[in-house]
Design an enzyme around this catalytic site. Sequence first.
Site, PDB file in Angstrom:
ATOM      1  N   HIS D  14       0.837  -1.193   0.000  1.00 26.25           N
ATOM      2  CA  HIS D  14       0.000   0.000   0.000  1.00 26.25           C
ATOM      3  C   HIS D  14       0.875   1.248   0.000  1.00 26.25           C
ATOM      4  O   HIS D  14       2.101   1.181   0.021  1.00 26.25           O
ATOM      5  CB  HIS D  14      -0.984   0.005   1.183  1.00 26.25           C
ATOM      6  CG  HIS D  14      -0.416   0.416   2.497  1.00 26.25           C
ATOM      7  ND1 HIS D  14      -1.138   1.132   3.427  1.00 26.25           N
ATOM      8  CD2 HIS D  14       0.806   0.218   3.049  1.00 26.25           C
ATOM      9  CE1 HIS D  14      -0.393   1.334   4.492  1.00 26.25           C
ATOM     10  NE2 HIS D  14       0.780   0.809   4.297  1.00 26.25           N
ATOM     11  N   CYS D  33       5.654   6.471   4.636  1.00 26.10           N
ATOM     12  CA  CYS D  33       4.493   5.668   4.220  1.00 26.10           C
ATOM     13  C   CYS D  33       3.946   6.117   2.870  1.00 26.10           C
ATOM     14  O   CYS D  33       3.081   5.445   2.297  1.00 26.10           O
ATOM     15  CB  CYS D  33       3.377   5.750   5.265  1.00 26.10           C
ATOM     16  SG  CYS D  33       3.853   5.040   6.837  1.00 26.10           S
ATOM     17  N   HIS D  39       5.130   0.178  -0.224  1.00 28.15           N
ATOM     18  CA  HIS D  39       5.758  -0.708   0.750  1.00 28.15           C
ATOM     19  C   HIS D  39       4.651  -1.696   1.158  1.00 28.15           C
ATOM     20  O   HIS D  39       3.589  -1.708   0.531  1.00 28.15           O
ATOM     21  CB  HIS D  39       6.325   0.079   1.948  1.00 28.15           C
ATOM     22  CG  HIS D  39       5.287   0.736   2.792  1.00 28.15           C
ATOM     23  ND1 HIS D  39       4.644   1.887   2.407  1.00 28.15           N
ATOM     24  CD2 HIS D  39       4.751   0.396   3.993  1.00 28.15           C
ATOM     25  CE1 HIS D  39       3.766   2.232   3.336  1.00 28.15           C
ATOM     26  NE2 HIS D  39       3.811   1.342   4.306  1.00 28.15           N
ATOM     27  N   HIS D  41       2.966  -4.879   4.193  1.00 21.38           N
ATOM     28  CA  HIS D  41       2.839  -5.397   5.561  1.00 21.38           C
ATOM     29  C   HIS D  41       2.295  -6.827   5.543  1.00 21.38           C
ATOM     30  O   HIS D  41       1.605  -7.233   4.598  1.00 21.38           O
ATOM     31  CB  HIS D  41       1.863  -4.534   6.377  1.00 21.38           C
ATOM     32  CG  HIS D  41       2.319  -3.127   6.573  1.00 21.38           C
ATOM     33  ND1 HIS D  41       3.351  -2.786   7.394  1.00 21.38           N
ATOM     34  CD2 HIS D  41       1.878  -1.959   6.041  1.00 21.38           C
ATOM     35  CE1 HIS D  41       3.532  -1.478   7.371  1.00 21.38           C
ATOM     36  NE2 HIS D  41       2.654  -0.950   6.549  1.00 21.38           N
ATOM     37  N   HIS D  80      -1.791 -10.631  -1.008  1.00 24.02           N
ATOM     38  CA  HIS D  80      -0.802 -10.499  -2.084  1.00 24.02           C
ATOM     39  C   HIS D  80      -1.269  -9.512  -3.150  1.00 24.02           C
ATOM     40  O   HIS D  80      -0.949  -9.654  -4.333  1.00 24.02           O
ATOM     41  CB  HIS D  80      -0.458 -11.861  -2.712  1.00 24.02           C
ATOM     42  CG  HIS D  80       0.459 -12.683  -1.851  1.00 24.02           C
ATOM     43  ND1 HIS D  80       0.018 -13.323  -0.712  1.00 24.02           N
ATOM     44  CD2 HIS D  80       1.795 -12.949  -1.936  1.00 24.02           C
ATOM     45  CE1 HIS D  80       1.042 -13.968  -0.154  1.00 24.02           C
ATOM     46  NE2 HIS D  80       2.126 -13.751  -0.876  1.00 24.02           N
ATOM     47  N   GLU D 126      -1.292  -3.726  11.777  1.00 27.83           N
ATOM     48  CA  GLU D 126      -0.410  -3.401  10.663  1.00 27.83           C
ATOM     49  C   GLU D 126       1.019  -3.837  10.990  1.00 27.83           C
ATOM     50  O   GLU D 126       1.818  -4.116  10.097  1.00 27.83           O
ATOM     51  CB  GLU D 126      -0.451  -1.890  10.425  1.00 27.83           C
ATOM     52  CG  GLU D 126       0.228  -1.454   9.158  1.00 27.83           C
ATOM     53  CD  GLU D 126       0.290   0.068   9.064  1.00 27.83           C
ATOM     54  OE1 GLU D 126      -0.411   0.620   8.212  1.00 27.83           O
ATOM     55  OE2 GLU D 126       1.050   0.698   9.828  1.00 27.83           O
TER      56      GLU D 126
END
Lengths: 136, 136, 136, 136, 136, 136
Positions: D14, D33, D39, D41, D80, D126
């Site tokens: 995201h 972010c 990036h 999680h 994914h 997260e």
Amino acid sequence: MVFITRRERFNAAHRLFRTDFSDEKNAAVFGKCSNPNWHGHNYELFVTVKGEINPETGFLINLKLLGSLIRETIIEQIDHKNINLEVPFMAGKFASTEVLSVAIWDELYAPIQQLGAELHCVKLFESENNFVEYYG
Amino acid sequence: MVFITRRERFNAAHRLFRTDFSDEKNAAVFGKCSNPNWHGHNYELFVTVKGEINPETGFLINLKLLGSLIRETIIEQIDHKNINLEVPFMAGKFASTEVLSVAIWDELYAPIQQLGAELHCVKLFESENNFVEYYG
Amino acid sequence: MVFITRRERFNAAHRLFRTDFSDEKNAAVFGKCSNPNWHGHNYELFVTVKGEINPETGFLINLKLLGSLIRETIIEQIDHKNINLEVPFMAGKFASTEVLSVAIWDELYAPIQQLGAELHCVKLFESENNFVEYYG
Amino acid sequence: MVFITRRERFNAAHRLFRTDFSDEKNAAVFGKCSNPNWHGHNYELFVTVKGEINPETGFLINLKLLGSLIRETIIEQIDHKNINLEVPFMAGKFASTEVLSVAIWDELYAPIQQLGAELHCVKLFESENNFVEYYG
Amino acid sequence: MVFITRRERFNAAHRLFRTDFSDEKNAAVFGKCSNPNWHGHNYELFVTVKGEINPETGFLINLKLLGSLIRETIIEQIDHKNINLEVPFMAGKFASTEVLSVAIWDELYAPIQQLGAELHCVKLFESENNFVEYYG
Amino acid sequence: MVFITRRERFNAAHRLFRTDFSDEKNAAVFGKCSNPNWHGHNYELFVTVKGEINPETGFLINLKLLGSLIRETIIEQIDHKNINLEVPFMAGKFASTEVLSVAIWDELYAPIQQLGAELHCVKLFESENNFVEYYG
């Protein structure tokens, strides 16, 4: 309304005792937690705040700011310290997890309000088997 | 040959410092870990032993006996204690995780041999981010 | 008012089934959890009590007493046991995590009151993916 | 009334940003972010439902069905995947954990009602340090 | 000789694919990990070094220096980044956990030697179910 | 050479006992683990394989295939089963964690070789405090 939680950690020494008790009486009431030479813990602190999602940012609160606030207000005062002797916001108080949770709440409530959110819960783990929650 | 591991835990206070250093020099070398008023940790200790499976019992070692041995030999000496001041097997030693791991090995090696197994590894967590392993 | 939580653990066997169903019907309704030869879990039990901090001790409740109470009342009855066959407070009941949580609440409520606190929540993990909470 | 919780997990990419901001302004508001190259999680999702125990089964809800529902409704849409670009129920929304938690609630509320229970809480981690809870 | 381990964490996006494969072929070989729009993980990195305990300090290595070294050399290059596109030490390489572990080893080996210890193992978790270890 | 590990989990009932011992003698030797009505655990299984990274794929082994292999060969035989009564590869064996680890190794060694890697270690947790490792 959503709730968001930030975890921070600190290590500290403490002792459970009353100055008006002898070491023997402290041992009888508080057990090995009253050891005059101290013991210590890796504390885990979970701070939960609540509020509306800001439509500008998609955030309730900027978690970086919340993390910085907790570290400046709490962690820098208590990490690698002796809770009974050195922590300003615990001066003159019992060093139990219950009392410490309330003291952390009192330190964080107003500054979190200034970030635009409301403190909801302080949750403090003393070990994997014991934790305290305080909701004000 | 199989390896079996038993976890035990203890809470203790400690301080990293040298008596021949001033508080200032200790702070320079050891940082906040040298706080003269102590700090503390929840330590996690993993003791691994190795040997053959006993065909009579299907065990390498009776884990109850191993747990009791670790608790009597190590945990009762160190839990809720000050590692620098009160733990017999750490007398005169640095209270670092490295030195503590070696000292625990030295305490456990012979008694584990008497249980019919061989000590393989002492693994000691000081925090979720730091741990030491010692294999003799 | 503060909330304090104590974790205790137990291992047990169980089976989900109704005696008035055939093995086939039990399998259809309860899946592999109805295996007639049993299966088992490492359960994690979190007991949360609430009340005021005692100004004499800084405690809500003596956690050693709370831990002992949980072990005597619950853990010794159920650890290394078959929940369907051997646990007095589950006699005649379904061995589901939901029913077990309510039964644990019923066992603990009065004795915790005698310790001067009030039971707030029983939280029971059957696995890392599933848990039940009961608040009375 | 009891509460039962099911954990499911997903991995996703995201980015936190507003299309009406420059990359520079996004970086100023959202920090790292907002990285334009994304990036990601490992998210952990805890879905809590509430209701009465069904006296026929000893269950509040069949956890297999609840797990399947969460996997079909949420996990298969997001695992994914890129939350900003590919997840139908996040189209046109900020990809913050707060907004994602509300969107997951909206997807799950009605189907859980059809299973005979009521959605109580969506809790979304997260990272080990940050999580959001939404109660509708 | 003792072994000491430091944990650091990072979040990143990646994709498993070969540029000489079509998206279809990449999907056939790499499954959902080849999603052209990326996905991501919370990676946990455990760096283990070995050596003798320094009799001056009781340390194998100053863990603060080791932590700083890992953060400067690895975490600042990869945290909140796209492993395929933005990480200098991964340029031109597959973004698998195996290859990433070897690349981290190559970045850390010499600088750790300059701290007076020897790198022993890089252990990298991609999820709670999958991890890679590399010993050089 | 790199090492890659896959975690899988199963729940099962078991009992430690010898058929040539009375219940009393079994209780004396095996303690509460010999309960004739069984008990059970949430087992965590970590399977580590080793080999060279395949330059075509960046993988040591396709983890999806390794996961499927472990689930078909081990988990489907043992999950929600009675280890003493129902698991083909444990027939006639002690149901100890040590013996179970060796049996799992024997089941996995050849099929993993057929995937092009070599089994390195079977690590089996019976609880958070006890685990066994077997390296062949």
